[in-house]
Enzyme design. Structure first.
Site, short mmCIF file in Angstrom:
data_model
loop_
_atom_site.label_atom_id
_atom_site.label_comp_id
_atom_site.label_asym_id
_atom_site.label_seq_id
_atom_site.Cartn_x
_atom_site.Cartn_y
_atom_site.Cartn_z
N GLY A 119 0.82 -1.21 0.00
CA GLY A 119 0.00 0.00 0.00
C GLY A 119 0.85 1.26 0.00
O GLY A 119 2.09 1.20 0.04
N GLY A 120 0.17 2.40 -0.02
CA GLY A 120 0.84 3.69 -0.15
C GLY A 120 1.88 3.92 0.94
O GLY A 120 2.99 4.40 0.66
N GLY B 167 -4.31 -1.87 6.85
CA GLY B 167 -5.54 -1.21 7.28
C GLY B 167 -6.43 -0.89 6.09
O GLY B 167 -5.96 -0.77 4.95
N THR C 15 -10.39 1.21 4.93
CA THR C 15 -11.52 2.07 5.31
C THR C 15 -12.81 1.51 4.71
O THR C 15 -12.79 0.91 3.62
CB THR C 15 -11.35 3.52 4.79
OG1 THR C 15 -11.11 3.47 3.38
CG2 THR C 15 -10.22 4.25 5.49
N GLN D 257 -13.84 11.15 13.28
CA GLN D 257 -14.05 11.73 11.94
C GLN D 257 -15.45 11.38 11.47
O GLN D 257 -15.85 10.20 11.51
CB GLN D 257 -13.00 11.17 10.96
CG GLN D 257 -13.25 11.48 9.49
CD GLN D 257 -13.26 12.97 9.17
OE1 GLN D 257 -12.49 13.74 9.75
NE2 GLN D 257 -14.14 13.38 8.26
N GLY E 251 -18.21 10.03 9.48
CA GLY E 251 -18.21 8.94 8.48
C GLY E 251 -17.22 7.83 8.78
O GLY E 251 -17.06 6.92 7.98
N TYR F 111 -13.60 3.05 11.74
CA TYR F 111 -12.16 3.27 11.59
C TYR F 111 -11.59 3.99 12.83
O TYR F 111 -10.56 3.60 13.38
CB TYR F 111 -11.94 4.10 10.33
CG TYR F 111 -10.52 4.33 9.90
CD1 TYR F 111 -9.87 3.42 9.07
CD2 TYR F 111 -9.83 5.47 10.28
CE1 TYR F 111 -8.57 3.64 8.65
CE2 TYR F 111 -8.53 5.71 9.86
CZ TYR F 111 -7.91 4.79 9.04
OH TYR F 111 -6.62 5.02 8.61
N GLY G 22 -1.64 11.58 9.69
CA GLY G 22 -2.77 12.40 9.27
C GLY G 22 -3.12 12.03 7.83
O GLY G 22 -2.99 10.87 7.41
N TYR G 23 -3.56 13.02 7.08
CA TYR G 23 -3.95 12.77 5.68
C TYR G 23 -2.69 12.77 4.81
O TYR G 23 -2.02 13.79 4.67
CB TYR G 23 -4.98 13.81 5.22
CG TYR G 23 -6.35 13.51 5.78
CD1 TYR G 23 -7.31 12.87 5.00
CD2 TYR G 23 -6.68 13.80 7.10
CE1 TYR G 23 -8.56 12.54 5.52
CE2 TYR G 23 -7.92 13.48 7.63
CZ TYR G 23 -8.85 12.85 6.82
OH TYR G 23 -10.09 12.53 7.33
N1 CAA Z 1 -19.07 17.40 9.56
C1 CAA Z 1 -20.37 17.69 9.64
N2 CAA Z 1 -21.25 17.39 8.69
C2 CAA Z 1 -20.78 16.79 7.59
C3 CAA Z 1 -19.42 16.46 7.45
C4 CAA Z 1 -18.56 16.80 8.49
N3 CAA Z 1 -17.26 16.52 8.43
N4 CAA Z 1 -19.24 15.84 6.27
C5 CAA Z 1 -20.46 15.78 5.69
N5 CAA Z 1 -21.38 16.37 6.48
C6 CAA Z 1 -22.80 16.52 6.24
C7 CAA Z 1 -23.01 16.94 4.80
O1 CAA Z 1 -22.90 18.34 4.70
C8 CAA Z 1 -24.44 16.43 4.55
O2 CAA Z 1 -25.33 17.32 5.15
P1 CAA Z 1 -26.81 17.49 4.55
O3 CAA Z 1 -27.44 16.13 4.60
O4 CAA Z 1 -27.42 18.49 5.47
O5 CAA Z 1 -26.59 17.99 3.16
C9 CAA Z 1 -24.50 15.16 5.36
O6 CAA Z 1 -23.46 15.26 6.36
C10 CAA Z 1 -24.24 13.91 4.53
O7 CAA Z 1 -22.93 14.01 4.04
P2 CAA Z 1 -22.53 13.33 2.72
O8 CAA Z 1 -23.46 13.73 1.64
O9 CAA Z 1 -21.07 13.54 2.51
O10 CAA Z 1 -22.83 11.79 3.04
P3 CAA Z 1 -22.38 10.61 2.18
O11 CAA Z 1 -23.06 9.40 2.69
O12 CAA Z 1 -22.46 10.93 0.73
O13 CAA Z 1 -20.80 10.52 2.51
C11 CAA Z 1 -18.93 9.93 3.73
C12 CAA Z 1 -20.42 10.18 3.80
C13 CAA Z 1 -18.61 8.78 2.76
C14 CAA Z 1 -18.47 9.56 5.09
C15 CAA Z 1 -18.23 11.22 3.23
O14 CAA Z 1 -18.64 12.28 4.05
C16 CAA Z 1 -16.73 11.11 3.28
O15 CAA Z 1 -16.10 10.46 2.46
N6 CAA Z 1 -16.12 11.78 4.26
C17 CAA Z 1 -14.67 11.74 4.44
C18 CAA Z 1 -14.31 10.66 5.43
C19 CAA Z 1 -12.83 10.69 5.63
O16 CAA Z 1 -12.20 11.69 5.96
N7 CAA Z 1 -12.18 9.52 5.46
C20 CAA Z 1 -10.76 9.44 5.61
C21 CAA Z 1 -10.24 8.37 4.68
S1 CAA Z 1 -8.47 8.39 4.64
C22 CAA Z 1 -8.03 7.75 6.11
O17 CAA Z 1 -8.82 7.26 6.87
C23 CAA Z 1 -6.56 7.78 6.42
C24 CAA Z 1 -6.32 8.38 7.74
O18 CAA Z 1 -5.98 7.65 8.67
C25 CAA Z 1 -6.42 9.83 7.92
#
Ligand code: CAA
Length: 250
Positions: free
Chosen positions: A14-15, A94, A96, A151, A153, A157, A188-189
């Site tokens: 992985g990355g 790991g 997600t 976080q 969503g 995780y 972090g990211y």
């Molecule tokens: N805080 C508050 N509200 C939020 C929000 C946040 N951070 N993100 C989204 N919302 C709200 C949106 O504005 C939306 O509001 P409305 O319904 O009022 O419009 C509602 O929540 C639904 O959001 P989405 O439309 O985005 O929902 P979705 O089901 O399409 O997507 C999700 C959900 C897949 C979790 C998407 O929000 C997402 O991908 N988020 C990023 C998650 C993330 O950071 N993952 C990290 C991956 S990398 C990693 O994990 C490595 C590491 O260790 C750092």
């Protein structure tokens, strides 16, 4: 540094894993990288091994499903029989499965807990006693910024990655008098395929909240792992090294 030590890195294709393997090779370790046994990852692993060998690095690759307790025990026994004792373990594998809790399916939850947390138990269980008996070990468990702060969503995780801290601190106490250190690194990211899966508009917002103003690079994490895995790091145990561009300061 003393004799050439053997390091195992899970999720090596992985990355982050590729950069970690390289850093540990640069540190003079013989490296065994594991990959999830599927054809795509197997191909990546072979390409990676070839390119590392062309650069003069000694690396081995092995398929391993880190969620399988018995497979981890067999893997460790086979590696030790073939290559010698495992001195360094980097629990990096790991995944997600992001979704808000209202859409967090049971298998999203279970897959992430198994891959990101139970895997660490499986592998530590297989190598920890041997490290203690030999009086040397370095274990580095990869957690996450999102295990520190939570976080949207990522309740699965973040729960798994937060669990890594309790696990790390507990076995750090068990290994402390035996020359075995156990630490966490919390990326972090970082610019990896995992982070690039985050929808662009959301990722832009995340980057805007990183004080250094950019994503991290895999080498930023690899450097932290190598630091904790060094023979000289024997007085650092049970801690967490956050590498997140200032996004979360605790
Ligand atoms: N805080 C508050 N509200 C939020 C929000 C946040 N951070 N993100 C989204 N919302 C709200 C949106 O504005 C939306 O509001 P409305 O319904 O009022 O419009 C509602 O929540 C639904 O959001 P989405 O439309 O985005 O929902 P979705 O089901 O399409 O997507 C999700 C959900 C897949 C979790 C998407 O929000 C997402 O991908 N988020 C990023 C998650 C993330 O950071 N993952 C990290 C991956 S990398 C990693 O994990 C490595 C590491 O260790 C750092």
């Amino acid at each position: 540094m003393s004799e050439k030590r053997l390091a195992v890195v899970t999720g090596a294709t992985g990355g982050l894993g590729v950069a970690m393997c390289q850093a540990l090779c640069d540190q003079g370790r013989t490296v065994v990288g594991t990959y999830y046994p599927d054809p795509q990852q197997e191909q990546q692993a072979r390409q990676w091994q070839e390119s590392m060998e062309q650069q003069g690095y000694s690396v081995h690759v092995r398929p391993l499903d880190v969620t399988d307790y018995d497979a981890c025990a067999v893997f460790a026994a086979d590696v030790e029989a073939e290559l010698g004792p495992i001195d360094v373990l980097v629990n990096n594998a790991g995944i997600t499965r992001d979704a808000p809790i209202k859409r967090m399916e049971p298998h999203f939850w279970q897959d992430v807990i198994n891959t990101n947390l139970t895997s660490m138990y499986n592998l530590c269980r297989a190598v920890f006693d041997g490290m203690c008996q030999r009086g040397f070990g370095r274990i580095v468990n990869i957690s996450s910024l999102n295990g520190e702060k939570g976080q949207f969503g990522q309740c699965n995780y973040a729960a798994a990655k937060a669990g890594v801290y309790g696990f790390t601190r507990s076995i750090a106490q068990e290994g402390a008098r035996k020359g075995v250190t156990v630490n966490a690194v919390s990326p972090g990211y970082i610019d990896t395929p995992m982070v690039r899966q985050v929808p662009e508009n959301i990722l832009e917002g995340i980057i805007a909240g990183i004080p250094v103003g950019r994503l991290g690079q895999p080498d930023d994490i690899a450097r932290a792992v190598a630091f904790l895995a060094a023979d000289e790091a024997g007085f650092i145990t049970g801690t967490n090294l956050s590498v997140n561009g200032g996004q979360y300061m605790s």
